[in-house]
Design an enzyme around this catalytic site. Structure first.
Site, PDB file in Angstrom:
ATOM      1  N   LYS A 161     -58.868  57.840  19.470  1.00 45.10           N
ATOM      2  CA  LYS A 161     -58.292  58.465  20.670  1.00 45.10           C
ATOM      3  C   LYS A 161     -59.255  59.417  21.390  1.00 45.10           C
ATOM      4  CE  LYS A 161     -53.418  58.181  19.404  1.00 45.10           C
ATOM      5  NZ  LYS A 161     -52.115  58.868  19.365  1.00 45.10           N
ATOM      6  N   ASP A 171     -48.904  60.313  24.994  1.00 48.80           N
ATOM      7  CA  ASP A 171     -48.285  60.900  23.795  1.00 48.80           C
ATOM      8  C   ASP A 171     -47.551  62.195  24.149  1.00 48.80           C
ATOM      9  OD1 ASP A 171     -49.085  59.021  21.836  1.00 48.80           O
ATOM     10  OD2 ASP A 171     -51.066  59.931  21.702  1.00 48.80           O
TER      11      ASP A 171
END
Ligand code: ATR
Length: 276
Positions: free
Chosen positions: A66, A102
């Site tokens: 990420k 997220d």
């Protein structure tokens, strides 16, 4: 021509994203398919170049890529850049653009539980990557007070001082957090404490949680951590990590297709996956 989507990560075999997104492509009659791609750290750059060269329409990014992926993208959305993590990439006319869904997904999940988020004061437990995405997104969404408790206070201090959005925050110790739990209407548990196999552990004593709180735990294995069970016993509204997973996926799907999908159906899909 059929569009291709996917998720890159290591490990990737147990990802629930392919089933969730392929079901949505069917539901909305979109001619597309979503694959899991096992990509090790040393192959990340080659994989990203390959996905771009093949004209893949979009992909999710999971552990451990990420943060590292940011250097390999053509453009990164400002919130994702501030968080320092990308979990969603869209191919926009040949350019790979990175987003973070997220944190915003977590906030959207909370909004489904309570309309008055802005006026609630929040405590986040933990100061790792997940906490950072959630804290920045909650601050951006206008939640005025977000305190932090972390085992290592220096990491919480760093997180607070690097946030580009206006928000009031105190970094507090364990004792202070436990004593003042009744003052928070949002309590968000972002550490791995309570996850299988360590299901009897608590991040802090839940004794002072009240029924006016929403208590959220980003863990979904088990579906109810000991912390959530205790919070529920106190009469608080509880939310597990399935919500955050579903809403990050819903926002990714919206970025790729323009459709905000049926989140209840997605949740059912994920729960079946976890149950199986
Ligand atoms: P993630 O990306 O899932 O947030 P991470 O970045 O490794 O994972 O962050 C893990 C968080 O859980 C941190 O806040 C960590 O606390 P420290 O900063 O003190 O390391 C917290 N954490 C993990 N295991 C813990 C434990 N046994 N006790 C207390 N905190 C723990």
């Amino acid at each position: 021509m059929k569009k291709i989507f996917g998720v890159i990560g290591d490990p990737i075999a147990h990802s629930m994203s392919p089933a969730m997104h392929n079901d949505l492509f069917d539901l909305y009659g979109i001619d597309a398919v979503y694959f899991p791609f096992h990509v090790s750290k040393r192959n990340l750059l080659d994989a990203v170049k390959g996905l771009k060269a093949l004209g893949v329409s979009g992909f999710n990014v999971t552990i451990p890529h990420k943060t590292d992926i940011i250097a390999h993208l053509d453009k990164v959305d400002p919130l994702a850049k501030a968080i320092g993590a990308v979990n969603t990439v869209k191919n926009e006319n040949g350019l790979l653009v990175g987003y973070n869904t997220d944190g915003p997904g977590f906030v959207k999940g909370l909004e489904y539980m309570a309309a008055d988020l802005g006026s609630r004061s929040a405590l986040i437990i933990g100061a790792g990557g997940a906490s950072r995405a959630i804290y920045f997104s909650m601050a951006q969404a206008g939640i005025e007070r977000i305190d932090l408790y972390n085992r290592t206070p220096g990491k919480a201090d760093e997180l607070v001082s690097s946030c580009p959005f206006k928000v009031e925050s105190n970094v507090i110790g364990r004792e202070a957090a436990e004593k003042s739990l009744a003052e928070y209407q949002l309590i968000i548990q972002t550490t791995s404490i309570g996850m299988v196999p360590d299901t009897e552990s608590l991040p802090l004593s839940p004794e002072n949680i009240t029924q006016s709180a929403i208590v959220s735990d980003i863990i979904y294995n088990p579906l109810q951590t000991k912390f959530l069970k205790e919070a529920s016993r106190k009469g608080a509204a509880i939310q597990n990590g399935v919500g955050m997973f579903v809403f990050q996926g819903a926002l990714a799907f919206e970025i790729w297709t323009g459709i905000f999908p049926d989140v209840e159906r997605m949740e059912g899909n994920v729960l079946r996956n976890l149950g199986g």
